[in-house]
Design a protein around this motif. Structure first.
Motif, PDB file in Angstrom:
ATOM      1  N   GLY A  49       0.781  -1.235   0.000  1.00 51.42           N
ATOM      2  CA  GLY A  49       0.000   0.000   0.000  1.00 51.42           C
ATOM      3  C   GLY A  49       0.810   1.280   0.000  1.00 51.42           C
ATOM      4  N   LYS A  50       2.037   1.213  -0.536  1.00 50.94           N
ATOM      5  CA  LYS A  50       2.879   2.411  -0.574  1.00 50.94           C
ATOM      6  C   LYS A  50       2.257   3.469  -1.491  1.00 50.94           C
ATOM      7  N   SER A  51       1.949   3.061  -2.739  1.00 47.67           N
ATOM      8  CA  SER A  51       1.400   4.000  -3.706  1.00 47.67           C
ATOM      9  C   SER A  51       0.039   4.529  -3.254  1.00 47.67           C
ATOM     10  N   SER A  52      -0.784   3.642  -2.708  1.00 44.28           N
ATOM     11  CA  SER A  52      -2.105   4.060  -2.231  1.00 44.28           C
ATOM     12  C   SER A  52      -1.995   5.096  -1.129  1.00 44.28           C
ATOM     13  N   THR A  53      -1.029   4.907  -0.238  1.00 43.03           N
ATOM     14  CA  THR A  53      -0.844   5.844   0.875  1.00 43.03           C
ATOM     15  C   THR A  53      -0.443   7.215   0.351  1.00 43.03           C
ATOM     16  N   ILE A  58      -1.520  12.972  -0.730  1.00 49.93           N
ATOM     17  CA  ILE A  58      -1.534  14.049  -1.721  1.00 49.93           C
ATOM     18  C   ILE A  58      -2.969  14.482  -2.014  1.00 49.93           C
ATOM     19  N   GLY A  59      -3.903  13.556  -1.913  1.00 51.38           N
ATOM     20  CA  GLY A  59      -5.291  13.897  -2.149  1.00 51.38           C
ATOM     21  C   GLY A  59      -5.714  13.737  -3.604  1.00 51.38           C
ATOM     22  N   GLU A  60      -4.810  13.210  -4.439  1.00 54.08           N
ATOM     23  CA  GLU A  60      -5.203  12.898  -5.822  1.00 54.08           C
ATOM     24  C   GLU A  60      -4.508  11.606  -6.218  1.00 54.08           C
ATOM     25  N   PRO A  61      -5.041  10.880  -7.218  1.00 57.24           N
ATOM     26  CA  PRO A  61      -4.367   9.648  -7.668  1.00 57.24           C
ATOM     27  C   PRO A  61      -3.126   9.953  -8.508  1.00 57.24           C
ATOM     28  N   VAL A  62      -2.055  10.378  -7.862  1.00 59.24           N
ATOM     29  CA  VAL A  62      -0.836  10.782  -8.574  1.00 59.24           C
ATOM     30  C   VAL A  62      -0.028   9.601  -9.075  1.00 59.24           C
ATOM     31  N   VAL A  63      -0.065   8.483  -8.338  1.00 59.43           N
ATOM     32  CA  VAL A  63       0.665   7.299  -8.791  1.00 59.43           C
ATOM     33  C   VAL A  63      -0.339   6.179  -9.057  1.00 59.43           C
ATOM     34  N   THR A  64      -0.043   5.392 -10.100  1.00 59.79           N
ATOM     35  CA  THR A  64      -0.961   4.329 -10.502  1.00 59.79           C
ATOM     36  C   THR A  64      -0.939   3.193  -9.494  1.00 59.79           C
ATOM     37  N   VAL A  65      -2.129   2.649  -9.273  1.00 53.64           N
ATOM     38  CA  VAL A  65      -2.265   1.550  -8.323  1.00 53.64           C
ATOM     39  C   VAL A  65      -3.075   0.448  -8.976  1.00 53.64           C
ATOM     40  N   SER A  66      -2.646  -0.806  -8.786  1.00 57.56           N
ATOM     41  CA  SER A  66      -3.442  -1.935  -9.253  1.00 57.56           C
ATOM     42  C   SER A  66      -3.554  -2.935  -8.113  1.00 57.56           C
ATOM     43  N   VAL A  76       9.537   7.169  -8.217  1.00 58.45           N
ATOM     44  CA  VAL A  76       8.983   8.392  -8.801  1.00 58.45           C
ATOM     45  C   VAL A  76       8.787   9.401  -7.679  1.00 58.45           C
ATOM     46  N   MET A  77       9.123  10.650  -7.968  1.00 55.88           N
ATOM     47  CA  MET A  77       8.962  11.691  -6.949  1.00 55.88           C
ATOM     48  C   MET A  77       7.792  12.592  -7.289  1.00 55.88           C
ATOM     49  N   VAL A  78       6.937  12.805  -6.302  1.00 54.78           N
ATOM     50  CA  VAL A  78       5.790  13.691  -6.463  1.00 54.78           C
ATOM     51  C   VAL A  78       6.034  14.898  -5.576  1.00 54.78           C
ATOM     52  N   SER A  79       5.933  16.098  -6.162  1.00 54.23           N
ATOM     53  CA  SER A  79       6.176  17.313  -5.371  1.00 54.23           C
ATOM     54  C   SER A  79       4.950  18.210  -5.376  1.00 54.23           C
ATOM     55  N   ARG A  80       4.591  18.716  -4.206  1.00 44.67           N
ATOM     56  CA  ARG A  80       3.469  19.638  -4.103  1.00 44.67           C
ATOM     57  C   ARG A  80       3.826  20.774  -3.157  1.00 44.67           C
ATOM     58  N   SER A  81       3.360  21.978  -3.508  1.00 44.52           N
ATOM     59  CA  SER A  81       3.624  23.140  -2.645  1.00 44.52           C
ATOM     60  C   SER A  81       2.349  23.744  -2.153  1.00 44.52           C
TER      61      SER A  81
END
Lengths: 305, 263
Positions: A49-53, A58-66, A76-81
């Motif tokens: 559940g790493k990607s799901s977490t 983040i509050g959006e589906p930024v990384v794909t989960v199956s 993959v790095m996700v950045s938000r400000s």
């Protein structure tokens, strides 16, 4: 990070107002302590559940989960400000594949971090596993050991354990709290063994545990916040734990060349080579040469000459 | 049989209707195989619980050996291959478990097998209905079984392995008759026993675990008879193609030898 477009943390808007408030407070707390950036590394076995977490935080589906296979072939790095604060979360592929720790995955994580984080720090490690797992075995210890070998024991000063599938019905004869308590203790013991944290060092490595329920069916409270079976809204709870670690006074893990090449590189002991050669020359070769010359000097003329 | 912590012992307890084997949420309580026997109206049910086949990343040969020795001279009518419904990966480890079972008991055991998926009272992941999730999970695991047991594509119809769902928790939902039901509404205990009955009556033979099976095609005995034969072949080869020619050359050399100059 050249070419890295840092997006506005829009996902925070879709949280219920009560959650948003708590998150904004936590960000303000960080800014008060002059922390305007956090880099969070998320690691663990596959399918936990790493990607799901990450999507939940983040509050959006930024990384794909199956549900059935890994959708994270590489880090993959996700950045938000938001309001001058930047959060970088790094999702990684599962470290275990078919019964053993995958060194290839570990190397890809290290080289990714080397490319994007050179001379920057990892501030928090989220070590993810399922709450509803019923065995902790040597494989888990190997995962912890691999993380420790790659990033150094200090990473466990900046780590927290995240247990997913928190909305679980505990096994018969155990309350939720009892089950959670035993499961956490079991996993923390494994982490201490894998990271070689000695009994007297345990207080120094107080690794917090946070519960997470990423499913859309997560129960909600009267403010529409996603809550744990205990009633705690879990998103602010996790971010709070992350904040505490960021402000715990221990240094982040600096990503420099030395860390990437690591103590396990062939360089180790390289300095000893000239030393050993010198030793061999003075204490082995020269005495033997001396002994040979001595023999030659003592040689008597042969009888047939 | 199955990996550790999947619910083998819990399933046995559910079927028998009493807590016959110890279960713990955190560790294995089945250090060795145990057989539970119950009779009713002249019919006897023997259920054999086994320790998990996987330990810390690899299949435990030791566990396999104890299971084989325990089963000596028994006939297996049905194999319940147990795993969790709520598992999200099928990997090489699962294939190794299936392979180990196949190597130990022969491919034919899969004619008498049922895949049992525990934790059936699951809330499926977002965007999947329960039926979709169950279908994909079963297919995934069955594909793994076919690969691990080396069941070829054309042999597939011959090995139609049924899948049964199980929910061993006391919190299992119940119907109006107080029966424990699956999310689909099916009472799962009769459903599982029905599947077991179908497999028992499917016309394929049970697996007799005799000495030969235990020692198996993988035993060191295999090909033992060939050793003297191979030695004989090697010996004759060496004699006829190596030794005799060399002897002949030596004799030729001796014949052609001229008297030495110093004589």
């Amino acid at each position: 990070m050249a070419g890295q477009l840092v997006k506005e943390w829009a996902g925070i808007q879709q949280f219920p107002a009560a959650t948003q408030e708590k998150l904004v407070d936590l960000l303000a707390k960080l800014k008060n302590q002059n922390v305007d950036k956090l880099t969070i590394l998320v690691m663990g076995k596959g399918g936990v559940g790493k990607s799901s977490t990450i999507n939940s935080i983040i509050g959006e589906p930024v990384v794909t989960v199956s549900a059935f296979q890994s959708e994270t072939p590489r880090p993959v790095m996700v950045s938000r400000s938001r309001a001058g604060f930047t959060m970088n979360i790094i999702d990684t592929p599962g470290l275990v594949e078919g019964g053993y720790v995958n060194d290839q995955v570990l190397d890809s994580i290290k080289s990714f971090l080397g490319r994007f984080l050179m001379m920057k720090t990892i501030d928090v490690l989220l070590y993810v596993d399922r709450l509803d797992a019923y065995r902790v075995d040597d494989l888990d210890k190997q995962v912890v050991k691999a993380i420790t070998d790659s990033f150094g024991k200090e990473i466990w000063h900046k780590a927290m354990v995240v247990l997913t599938h928190a909305q679980l019905s505990p096994p018969d004869a155990l309350t939720y709290e009892e089950f959670f308590s035993k499961r956490s203790e079991s996993l923390l013991k494994c982490v201490r063994q894998g990271a070689r944290i000695s009994k007297k060092d345990v207080q120094n490595f107080a690794i917090p545990v946070a519960l997470v329920e990423n499913s859309g069916r997560c129960n909600k409270n009267e403010h529409d916040e996603k809550i744990l079976p205990t009633g705690t809204p879990w998103i602010p709870n996790v971010v709070h734990a992350i904040t505490n670690i960021a402000l715990n006074g221990k240094g982040g893990i600096l990503f420099d060349k030395k860390l990437i090449e690591g103590p396990n590189a062939n360089d180790r002991g390289k300095l000893f080579i000239p030393l050993i050669l010198a030793f061999q020359y003075f204490f082995v070769i020269r005495p033997i040469q001396k002994q040979i010359r001595y023999d030659v000097a003592r040689e008597t003329k042969p009888s047939w000459a």
